[in-house]
Enzyme design. Structure first.
Site, PDB file in Angstrom:
ATOM      1  CG  ASP A  11      -1.759   1.200   1.407  1.00 55.87           C
ATOM      2  OD1 ASP A  11      -1.514   2.210   0.719  1.00 55.87           O
ATOM      3  OD2 ASP A  11      -2.685   1.149   2.233  1.00 55.87           O
ATOM      4  CE1 TYR A 228      -3.692  -0.795  11.726  1.00 58.08           C
ATOM      5  CE2 TYR A 228      -4.029   1.583  11.681  1.00 58.08           C
ATOM      6  CZ  TYR A 228      -4.307   0.324  11.190  1.00 58.08           C
ATOM      7  OH  TYR A 228      -5.200   0.176  10.163  1.00 58.08           O
ATOM      8  CE  LYS A 231      -5.575  -5.520  11.188  1.00 57.00           C
ATOM      9  NZ  LYS A 231      -4.945  -5.615  12.503  1.00 57.00           N
ATOM     10  NE  ARG A 265     -10.158   5.556  13.420  1.00 55.84           N
ATOM     11  CZ  ARG A 265      -9.469   6.668  13.110  1.00 55.84           C
ATOM     12  NH1 ARG A 265      -8.165   6.683  13.199  1.00 55.84           N
ATOM     13  NH2 ARG A 265     -10.093   7.748  12.707  1.00 55.84           N
ATOM     14  CE1 TYR A 347       2.226  -6.461  18.479  1.00 53.53           C
ATOM     15  CE2 TYR A 347       0.238  -7.633  19.168  1.00 53.53           C
ATOM     16  CZ  TYR A 347       1.621  -7.513  19.161  1.00 53.53           C
ATOM     17  OH  TYR A 347       2.376  -8.420  19.831  1.00 53.53           O
TER      18      TYR A 347
HETATM   19  P1  13P Z   1      -5.163  -0.124   4.934  1.00 53.72           P
HETATM   20  O1  13P Z   1      -4.350  -1.134   5.694  1.00 53.72           O
HETATM   21  O2  13P Z   1      -5.876  -0.758   3.775  1.00 53.72           O
HETATM   22  O3  13P Z   1      -4.327   1.026   4.514  1.00 53.72           O
HETATM   23  O4  13P Z   1      -6.319   0.414   5.880  1.00 53.72           O
HETATM   24  C1  13P Z   1      -5.900   1.090   7.027  1.00 53.72           C
HETATM   25  C2  13P Z   1      -6.994   1.653   7.877  1.00 53.72           C
HETATM   26  O5  13P Z   1      -6.696   2.080   8.959  1.00 53.72           O
HETATM   27  C3  13P Z   1      -8.380   1.656   7.375  1.00 53.72           C
HETATM   28  O6  13P Z   1      -9.256   2.286   8.306  1.00 53.72           O
HETATM   29 MG    MG Z   2      -4.011   2.349   3.153  1.00 54.37          MG
HETATM   30 MG    MG Z   3      -5.002  -1.707   2.147  1.00 55.51          MG
END
Ligand code: 13P
Ligand code: MG
Ligand code: MG
Ligand code: 13P
Length: 365
Positions: A11, A228, A231, A265, A347
């Site tokens: 990402d 964090y 994801k 998140r 995390y």
């Molecule tokens: P991503 O991992 O897809 O960037 O999403 C992060 C996030 O915090 C969505 O609310």
């Molecule tokens: Mg993202």
């Molecule tokens: Mg993503």
């Protein structure tokens, strides 16, 4: 001929928020791939996306963990991050956790799934790509494909699959691995892979031939970064037909939108919705989590495809159910089990808040 299939993803910035990839970024990545292909770095390539994640799909003969292939992917992500910054995309360079490339993208932020194999007479592969979820999301689907006869009838009635498969499981918190033979050891296997935030199916092999059947990305961004940063949004390659489950058996697990961790998140449980690539645009509460499946036939390393496998109407009920589950889970608001359990919240951004309140606790009598 021996072929390596490498899927490397990151990402590097979202459009708008974390909901989608910007077309200019996809075009820039495609330019890099076309140039490198011309120069002979690989046999064939495709750019793909799932939500705000950019995937580079490459076939070559350089084997797994090849420095040139990994460095190329890293450089593409660096350049696309620059473009993302100039467009002021959200979270530009989000997964680029290392300052500079050193040998291999593992541990540097981007996710990798790779496999090297002797190309069969007909080489069917499905590449799964997810957004708004964690590595570990493949555990139940892979279990169903390769160990559950209620999903894969081939395990029962196809002589070349009847002996079962070997599961390689990684303990990502202790950096160690273990293998289990299915079907004899499925109860032992499930003890671990039923806890997907820590134990992840890294690879699956055919019991008799030892051939690689599946390979997934298991990197956990929060363990690399210590905080964090978004994801993992993992990828997974599955070989199909012949000695492996048929295409319909590989896709069947996704008819149930299982609960996975991720979503808003990265701090919630939500249904894993199978969608066409154009519908991998997680918007409601930044989700719910998505999975797309690109199908290919390989021909001397050439990627014949992709077919967008979840575009099929037969996955409409799964999407409908996912939306219903999403609604049900959302009504829990900040409560578990919609919100992740405390251990996993360590995390996320929650530790900062709890630290602030630490001084206000008084001991019970
Ligand atoms: P991503 O991992 O897809 O960037 O999403 C992060 C996030 O915090 C969505 O609310
Ligand atoms: Mg993202
Ligand atoms: Mg993503
Ligand atoms: P076809 O007869 O269409 O090749 O299908 C065979 C099969 O095994 C489907 O799972």
């Amino acid at each position: 001929m021996k072929v390596t299939l490498s899927v490397i993803k990151a990402d590097i910035g979202g459009f708008v928020g974390h909901s989608e990839s910007h077309p200019d970024i996809l075009a820039r990545a495609a330019e890099h791939l076309a140039k490198a292909k011309k120069e002979g770095l690989f046999i064939d390539c495709r750019v793909a996306k799932c939500g705000d994640d950019l995937q580079l799909i490459m076939t070559h003969q350089r084997g797994e963990d090849d420095e040139k292939i990994h460095k190329f992917a890293w450089d593409v992500f660096v350049d696309c991050t620059e473009l993302a910054k100039s467009l002021k995309l959200h979270g530009a360079g989000q997964d680029m956790l290392a300052d500079a490339f050193s040998g291999n993208v593992r541990g540097m932020g981007p996710g990798v799934a790779e496999m090297e194999f002797e190309e069969r007479g007909a080489e069917t592969v499905i590449i799964f790509m997810a957004d708004k979820t964690s590595a570990g999301a493949w555990n139940m689907p892979l279990y169903k494909m390769f160990a559950d006869p209620f999903n894969t009838i081939g395990l029962v009635i196809a002589a070349n699959m009847h002996s079962g498969f070997v599961f390689e499981v990684h303990d990502v918190k202790k950096s160690r691995k273990i293998t289990f033979n299915a079907p004899e050891e499925i109860y032992d296997l499930l003890v671990f892979i039923g806890a997907p935030s820590r134990y992840m199916v890294k690879a699956v092999y055919h019991r008799i031939t030892g051939e690689i059947a599946a390979s997934s990305s298991t990197q956990k961004l929060s363990l690399i970064a210590g905080r964090y940063v978004g994801k993992d949004d993992p990828v997974c390659i599955v070989r199909s037909q012949g000695d492996f489950p048929a295409v319909g058996e590989v896709l069947e697990p996704f008819t149930l939108p299982i609960l996975v961790e991720g979503w808003m998140r990265g701090s919630h449980h939500g249904p894993f919705m199978p969608v066409a690539v154009e519908d991998s645009t997680p918007t409601r509460f930044d989700g719910p989590p998505r999975v797309v499946a690109l199908g290919f036939q390989l021909s001397a390393g050439k990627l014949v495809g992709p077919r967008d496998m979840f575009a099929d109407k037969s996955f409409d009920p799964a999407r409908q159910q996912a939306n219903e589950v999403a609604e049900y889970m959302r009504r829990h608001g900040p409560f578990e089990p919609h919100r992740l359990p405390l251990e996993e919240m360590e995390y996320t951004t929650m530790p900062e808040v709890s630290k602030k309140l630490e001084g206000r606790f008084v001991d019970l009598e």
